[in-house]
Design an enzyme around this catalytic site. Structure first.
Site, PDB file in Angstrom:
ATOM      1  N   GLY A   9      29.297  71.500   1.447  1.00  0.00           N
ATOM      2  CA  GLY A   9      29.416  73.518   1.882  1.00  0.00           C
ATOM      3  C   GLY A   9      29.976  73.402   2.391  1.00  0.00           C
ATOM      4  N   ALA A  10      30.951  74.548   1.784  1.00  0.00           N
ATOM      5  CA  ALA A  10      32.341  74.855   2.718  1.00  0.00           C
ATOM      6  C   ALA A  10      31.891  75.704   3.274  1.00  0.00           C
ATOM      7  CB  ALA A  10      33.911  74.557   1.856  1.00  0.00           C
ATOM      8  N   VAL A  13      29.039  77.795   8.106  1.00  0.00           N
ATOM      9  CA  VAL A  13      29.207  76.437   8.475  1.00  0.00           C
ATOM     10  C   VAL A  13      29.979  75.618   8.701  1.00  0.00           C
ATOM     11  CG1 VAL A  13      26.808  75.214   9.118  1.00  0.00           C
ATOM     12  CG2 VAL A  13      26.655  77.576   8.964  1.00  0.00           C
ATOM     13  N   ASP A  33      32.922  70.713  -2.175  1.00  0.00           N
ATOM     14  CA  ASP A  33      31.732  72.353  -1.703  1.00  0.00           C
ATOM     15  C   ASP A  33      31.944  72.493  -3.542  1.00  0.00           C
ATOM     16  OD1 ASP A  33      30.986  74.783  -0.932  1.00  0.00           O
ATOM     17  OD2 ASP A  33      31.727  75.612  -2.682  1.00  0.00           O
ATOM     18  N   ARG A  88      11.546  85.006  -0.815  1.00  0.00           N
ATOM     19  CA  ARG A  88      12.384  83.965   0.322  1.00  0.00           C
ATOM     20  C   ARG A  88      11.418  83.170  -0.568  1.00  0.00           C
ATOM     21  NH1 ARG A  88      11.639  83.659   6.263  1.00  0.00           N
ATOM     22  NH2 ARG A  88      11.701  85.719   7.483  1.00  0.00           N
ATOM     23  N   HIS A 175      11.883  75.690  12.316  1.00  0.00           N
ATOM     24  CA  HIS A 175      13.280  76.957  12.596  1.00  0.00           C
ATOM     25  C   HIS A 175      12.174  78.262  11.570  1.00  0.00           C
ATOM     26  CE1 HIS A 175      16.930  77.688  13.398  1.00  0.00           C
ATOM     27  NE2 HIS A 175      17.311  78.168  12.490  1.00  0.00           N
TER      28      HIS A 175
HETATM   29  N1  APR Z   1      27.401  71.825  -3.428  1.00  0.00           N
HETATM   30  C1  APR Z   1      28.217  71.984  -2.918  1.00  0.00           C
HETATM   31  N2  APR Z   1      28.636  73.414  -2.076  1.00  0.00           N
HETATM   32  C2  APR Z   1      27.346  74.265  -2.469  1.00  0.00           C
HETATM   33  C3  APR Z   1      26.678  74.290  -3.329  1.00  0.00           C
HETATM   34  C4  APR Z   1      26.155  72.632  -4.360  1.00  0.00           C
HETATM   35  N3  APR Z   1      25.408  72.045  -4.769  1.00  0.00           N
HETATM   36  N4  APR Z   1      26.247  75.416  -3.738  1.00  0.00           N
HETATM   37  C5  APR Z   1      26.337  76.204  -2.551  1.00  0.00           C
HETATM   38  N5  APR Z   1      27.751  75.582  -2.040  1.00  0.00           N
HETATM   39  C6  APR Z   1      28.611  76.471  -1.004  1.00  0.00           C
HETATM   40  C7  APR Z   1      28.063  77.390  -1.409  1.00  0.00           C
HETATM   41  O1  APR Z   1      29.553  77.358  -2.464  1.00  0.00           O
HETATM   42  C8  APR Z   1      29.539  77.876  -0.079  1.00  0.00           C
HETATM   43  O2  APR Z   1      30.626  77.618   0.094  1.00  0.00           O
HETATM   44  O3  APR Z   1      27.654  76.122   0.347  1.00  0.00           O
HETATM   45  C9  APR Z   1      28.350  76.327   0.907  1.00  0.00           C
HETATM   46  C10 APR Z   1      27.627  77.849   1.808  1.00  0.00           C
HETATM   47  O4  APR Z   1      28.208  79.027   1.953  1.00  0.00           O
HETATM   48  P1  APR Z   1      27.714  80.364   3.071  1.00  0.00           P
HETATM   49  O5  APR Z   1      27.827  80.860   2.041  1.00  0.00           O
HETATM   50  O6  APR Z   1      28.799  81.139   4.147  1.00  0.00           O
HETATM   51  O7  APR Z   1      26.325  80.080   4.303  1.00  0.00           O
HETATM   52  P2  APR Z   1      26.793  79.686   5.537  1.00  0.00           P
HETATM   53  O8  APR Z   1      27.376  80.300   6.606  1.00  0.00           O
HETATM   54  O9  APR Z   1      27.708  78.228   5.512  1.00  0.00           O
HETATM   55  O10 APR Z   1      25.041  78.710   5.601  1.00  0.00           O
HETATM   56  C11 APR Z   1      24.504  77.867   5.350  1.00  0.00           C
HETATM   57  O11 APR Z   1      23.216  77.070   6.761  1.00  0.00           O
HETATM   58  O12 APR Z   1      22.648  77.805   8.802  1.00  0.00           O
HETATM   59  C12 APR Z   1      22.441  77.447   7.522  1.00  0.00           C
HETATM   60  O13 APR Z   1      21.403  79.309   6.646  1.00  0.00           O
HETATM   61  C13 APR Z   1      21.805  78.619   6.409  1.00  0.00           C
HETATM   62  O14 APR Z   1      21.292  77.599   4.823  1.00  0.00           O
HETATM   63  C14 APR Z   1      22.366  78.784   5.324  1.00  0.00           C
HETATM   64  C15 APR Z   1      23.437  77.517   5.022  1.00  0.00           C
END
Ligand code: APR
Length: 308
Positions: A9-10, A13, A33, A88, A175
């Site tokens: 997940g890029a 976070v 990602d 949710r 959490h």
């Molecule tokens: N495989 C890899 N990456 C994925 C997948 C997957 N199957 N599905 C989604 N993603 C990636 C998205 O493309 C996106 O880049 O996960 C990333 C999520 O990033 P953001 O939407 O910026 O979310 P973020 O604020 O980083 O939070 C991520 O952490 O703190 C928790 O509640 C928050 O569940 C959330 C997670």
């Protein structure tokens, strides 16, 4: 040989966690990602910062799990944030599907890794990750307590006008709204805050801690917190990579501790190279224990909904 740490997940976070891990030189970092180009671009940008910041970790971005092969630690931040109109329940189902596929690939390519889940709803996603990976309980844990207690520490330091370094705080439970901050185990240089702050001020801090994530979402409007969450995740990675044996509150699988069984919930745990090496049982009052149980019931209920 350098350790290998994958961040899945890029998003906000994930990318910030990757940077923090690299800056601490904990190992080489792979950022993965599903969006094509995103992790590659971010990975390159992060790597190009290394000569300037002066760290020797290599960072690459990828869409291919092959590149994550043999990771020592895998931090999972992949997931969706709750959008307007999404219940949710919807979020639970959608993120569960993401965690399922991510963890299957992780178990395949990095069978000896330690998995740290960051994706929300945290405790439920961590329990799902344990089931899907088939990993032993010491190698699957969730990040929440370090973040929640970090928030509480910052509020206490601000209220008393003291260094954050002198404040230690303990937040247990799930959490979310059901988290269980423990003022009795929250100290300033050894003194419990119950001796330092009036009860109403402590209650206000506890309440603010519980709603810490929502406070930031309300301010940002289009996203959620990531500086503190990534700092918390990086601290947990550091504890494992450096075998620090440090006690941090983490989502851990309980098998009788605190009178709870077969459920992931936030408790203090000793972190080292084997992941969760020991669960620390604090003496809780009847009210604190019942709050913890309530928190665990919420997790169990949702885990059952997923059939996990
Ligand atoms: N495989 C890899 N990456 C994925 C997948 C997957 N199957 N599905 C989604 N993603 C990636 C998205 O493309 C996106 O880049 O996960 C990333 C999520 O990033 P953001 O939407 O910026 O979310 P973020 O604020 O980083 O939070 C991520 O952490 O703190 C928790 O509640 C928050 O569940 C959330 C997670």
């Amino acid at each position: 040989m350098r350790k290998k740490i994958t961040v899945i997940g890029a998003g906000n976070v994930g990318a910030t966690t990757a940077l923090r891990i690299a800056e601490k030189e904990l190992g080489d970092v792979v950022l993965l990602d599903i969006v094509e180009g995103l992790p590659q671009g971010l990975g390159l940008d992060l790597y190009e910062s290394s000569p300037i910041s002066g760290f020797d970790s290599k960072i690459i971005g990828t869409n291919d799990y092959q590149d994550t092969k043999g990771s020592d630690v895998v931090v999972v931040t992949a997931g969706l944030a709750r959008k307007p109109g999404m219940s949710r329940e919807d979020l639970l189902q959608k993120n569960a599907a993401i965690i399922k596929s991510v963890v299957q690939q992780t178990a395949k390519y990095s069978p000896d890794s330690i998995i740290i889940i960051v994706t929300n709803p945290l405790d439920i996603m961590t329990q799902l990750a344990k089931k899907i990976s088939g990993f032993p309980k010491n190698r699957v844990l969730g990040m929440a307590g370090v973040l929640d207690s970090g928030r509480m520490r910052s509020f206490i330091a601000e209220a008393l006008n003291i260094s954050v370094k002198d404040v230690s705080a303990m937040v247990l439970g799930g959490h979310g709204d059901a988290m269980v901050p423990l003022p009795r185990y929250t100290c300033v240089s050894g003194k419990p805050i119950t001796d330092l702050l009036p009860a109403d001020k402590i209650s206000a801090i506890v309440e603010r801690t519980r709603k810490g994530g929502a406070e930031i979402v309300n301010l940002l409007k289009t996203g959620s917190a990531y500086y503190a969450p990534s700092a918390a995740a990086a601290q947990m990675v550091e504890a494992i990579i450096k075998d620090k044996k440090v006690v941090l509150p983490c989502a851990a699988y309980l098998e009788g501790e605190y009178g709870l069984k077969d459920v992931y919930i936030g408790v203090p745990a000793k972190l080292g190279s084997n992941g969760i090496e020991e669960i620390i049982e604090l003496k809780l009052s009847a009210a604190e224990l019942s709050a913890l149980k309530k928190s665990a019931d919420v997790v169990k209920e949702n885990v059952n909904k997923l059939g996990a």
